[in-house]
Write a protein that holds these residues in place. Structure first.
Motif, PDB file in Angstrom:
ATOM      1  N   LEU A  48       0.838  -1.210   0.000  1.00 43.25           N
ATOM      2  CA  LEU A  48       0.000   0.000   0.000  1.00 43.25           C
ATOM      3  C   LEU A  48       0.869   1.254   0.000  1.00 43.25           C
ATOM      4  CD1 LEU A  48      -2.819  -0.980   2.541  1.00 43.25           C
ATOM      5  CD2 LEU A  48      -2.940  -0.987   0.049  1.00 43.25           C
ATOM      6  N   GLN A  49       1.951   1.240   0.774  1.00 43.21           N
ATOM      7  CA  GLN A  49       2.847   2.397   0.809  1.00 43.21           C
ATOM      8  C   GLN A  49       3.509   2.610  -0.551  1.00 43.21           C
ATOM      9  OE1 GLN A  49       3.460   4.562   3.683  1.00 43.21           O
ATOM     10  NE2 GLN A  49       4.082   5.716   1.864  1.00 43.21           N
ATOM     11  N   ALA A  52       1.090   4.367  -2.791  1.00 41.67           N
ATOM     12  CA  ALA A  52       0.982   5.786  -2.420  1.00 41.67           C
ATOM     13  C   ALA A  52       2.194   6.574  -2.899  1.00 41.67           C
ATOM     14  CB  ALA A  52       0.828   5.917  -0.912  1.00 41.67           C
ATOM     15  N   ILE A  61      -1.864   7.774   1.749  1.00 47.07           N
ATOM     16  CA  ILE A  61      -2.037   6.743   2.751  1.00 47.07           C
ATOM     17  C   ILE A  61      -2.006   7.385   4.137  1.00 47.07           C
ATOM     18  CG2 ILE A  61       0.414   6.182   2.915  1.00 47.07           C
ATOM     19  CD1 ILE A  61      -0.452   3.200   3.147  1.00 47.07           C
ATOM     20  N   LEU A  76      -5.259   3.259   2.332  1.00 45.76           N
ATOM     21  CA  LEU A  76      -4.817   3.899   1.097  1.00 45.76           C
ATOM     22  C   LEU A  76      -6.031   4.453   0.365  1.00 45.76           C
ATOM     23  CD1 LEU A  76      -2.534   4.338  -1.107  1.00 45.76           C
ATOM     24  CD2 LEU A  76      -3.401   2.203  -2.113  1.00 45.76           C
TER      25      LEU A  76
END
Length: 251
Positions: A48-49, A52, A61, A76
């Motif tokens: 997810l990071q 982003a 996020i 996110l």
């Protein structure tokens, strides 16, 4: 509208989400069901990071809460549509298919501007709503997928500690207010996103695909029934006990 779904561990179908997006994507090679492991909690957060960071112009996020053991629960957000959709992976921590599905869909939406525009949603993704529980399943998630590994390393919290089932409730003379820290994070995500559409991504190791929706939409029902066969999964015609509960059309 709320849609929650369960899918067999033998496949990571996108039934509810694919219906919303009107397309089906191949599984990402890294988490292909032909391999013997599923993504663990740290991998979901990292993925997810990365989304982003790579798509910073249309993605961000943020933490929405903290688990009882101090792990951050991240959300996110992708896109700029007028409507809002919330996708929650791993409501039960022994059900890793949902987290992989959420991350894969987030990637597709982040890189496909035409798809985002056509759908008209701002999308919000939680990879795992119960990171402590997911960590306790790490022994079989990161090992060859055998029955012995699964049984030796399986963890699922007691019903009273499950994030999806500890929302505050007032009905008649009954009152429940003992929300878990993970449920409080879910509540915060709902407050931030005010979703027109929410999907809770479950998984199961037997029985096939079934859905719980909060109101009857015949056209939706027909597509949901047909979808499992299209991706090689079995439809569970029995569904969830106590799921036949009518709700307000406004929900």
């Amino acid at each position: 509208m709320l849609v929650t779904r369960r899918t067999s561990l033998k496949g990571l179908g996108f039934a509810g989400l694919a219906l919303a997006t009107s397309r089906v994507w191949a599984m990402p090679q890294k988490w292909d069901v032909s391999v013997d492991t599923f993504p663990a909690n740290g991998e979901l957060d990292t993925a997810l990071q990365e989304i982003a960071d790579r798509y910073a112009d249309i993605a961000e996020i943020q933490p929405v809460g903290t688990s009882r053991n101090g792990r951050r629960i991240m959300m996110l957000s992708v896109g700029e549509g007028e409507k809002s959709a919330l996708v929650v992976g791993g409501p039960h921590p022994n059900e890793p298919a949902g987290g992989a599905t959420a991350v894969h869909l987030a990637r597709q939406l982040a890189k496909d501007g035409e798809l985002r525009k056509r759908l008209g949603y701002r999308w919000h993704f939680i990879g795992s709503i119960d990171p402590d529980g997911l960590a306790l399943n790490d022994g079989w998630l990161r090992s060859p997928r055998t029955l012995e590994n699964y049984l030796n390393s399986f963890f699922r919290p007691a019903f009273i500690d499950q994030p999806e089932y500890t929302f505050p409730l007032e009905t008649g003379d009954y009152s429940f207010k003992n929300s878990t820290p993970e449920n409080l994070a879910w509540q915060r995500a709902l407050e931030l996103t005010r979703p027109d559409y929410q999907v809770s991504l479950h998984g199961t190791d037997y029985g096939g695909v079934f859905y719980i929706v909060n109101r009857d939409i015949p056209a939706l029902n027909d597509k949901l029934v047909a979808y499992p066969e299209q991706v090689g999964l079995t439809l569970n015609a029995h569904g969830e006990p106590l799921a036949e509960i009518a709700t307000s059309p406004r929900n």
